[in-house]
Design an enzyme around this catalytic site. Sequence first.
Site, PDB file in Angstrom:
ATOM      1  CG  ASP A 115     129.403 -68.291  -0.961  1.00 24.93           C
ATOM      2  OD1 ASP A 115     129.699 -69.436  -1.344  1.00 24.93           O
ATOM      3  OD2 ASP A 115     129.917 -67.264  -1.429  1.00 24.93           O
ATOM      4  CG  HIS A 242     133.702 -70.276   0.546  1.00 26.39           C
ATOM      5  ND1 HIS A 242     133.276 -69.318  -0.344  1.00 26.39           N
ATOM      6  CD2 HIS A 242     133.234 -69.887   1.773  1.00 26.39           C
ATOM      7  CE1 HIS A 242     132.585 -68.397   0.311  1.00 26.39           C
ATOM      8  NE2 HIS A 242     132.554 -68.717   1.602  1.00 26.39           N
ATOM      9  CG  ASP A 244     133.072 -74.625  -2.728  1.00 23.30           C
ATOM     10  OD1 ASP A 244     133.931 -73.771  -2.479  1.00 23.30           O
ATOM     11  OD2 ASP A 244     131.851 -74.368  -2.820  1.00 23.30           O
TER      12      ASP A 244
END
Length: 360
Positions: A115, A242, A244
């Site tokens: 992160d 995020h 992912d």
Amino acid sequence: MNLACPVNSHNEWDPLEEVIVGTVDGAMFPSWSTINTATVPPGMWQEMQARMGGGGNPYRQEIVQAARKELEDFVNILEAEGVLVRRVDPCDYAKPFAAPDWEISSGFCAANPRDPFLVIGNEIIETPMADRSRYYEAWAYRSLFKEYFQAGARWTAAPKPQLLDALYDANYTVPAPEETMRYIVTEFEPVFDAADFVRCGHDIFCQESNVTNKFGIAWLQRHLGEKYRIHILHNRSPEAIHIDTTFMPLAPGKVLVNPEYLDTNKLPDVLQSWELLIAPEPPPLTDPLCGVSEWAGVNVLMLDEERIIVEKHQEPLIKALKNWGFKPIPCAFQNYYYFLGSFHCATLDIRRQGVLQSYF
């Protein structure tokens, strides 16, 4: 390329040689919730806080112990597959801290090094995170980064954000399906989490989200220069945080795509030559209050172009990966979800074999 430099990573799939893995030790359930209330379904953050006894409290020991056991099993797999694993320094996240214009009763944890840090080639970039509770998270990694710098790596920090109230839309509401997507962060200053970016050599894919704004993406593009091209994907989830769990390159010409969050007909033109591997519907989360997306299974880690570490309960995805020619390595990791990450989040690539090149 400086062959003596220990930092060298250009994409998500070259053979992994060295990696930093996070820790759940000392984790604090966040006390500051402005962003979190936008990144989980309405009302869920309040339920999570109630379970933890309110924000700013340590995670319950049974949760920490279960996640620590899974993390050590994950580390054992990495080491058995020939990867050098580096661990972070202990930090006291229970301490309060303040900036000139705000204060907070505790930090968060160092569970997810993906992160706050972005590795591009031989450069480690500390990102300007929008979450106040993560303002000093980089402290746990300083001894490692100093070591890498002394060995030849570049070490850069993006402009430290002020994180004033002006960065957060005080009138934010979840957009209706027919409305233009919007997120809780404004364009007051550049902010971005590294986990909103994935690397494919000269091409980098990213998304706007509740922690990454246009200003932040523009800063990174200008910093990296003309050698790199940043492509923006448009996530359909108002809870986006995020990339992912949404878009994961697995090998040259192959990318795993979450069909709920992305419209495959509206991807950047550069991806027309790539095979889109559509992630199958995930099994239900064991605990919906763990805080992560039900698509957390997409958060995989490539050890090379074939070997891929996958959460062991993601049976539909494991089967699909085998059919696509990959070699899945199952590992239990659902208890780690309470710390808001999975395999990709829990790691930071430091060294992969390979050189910078274009795949498009």
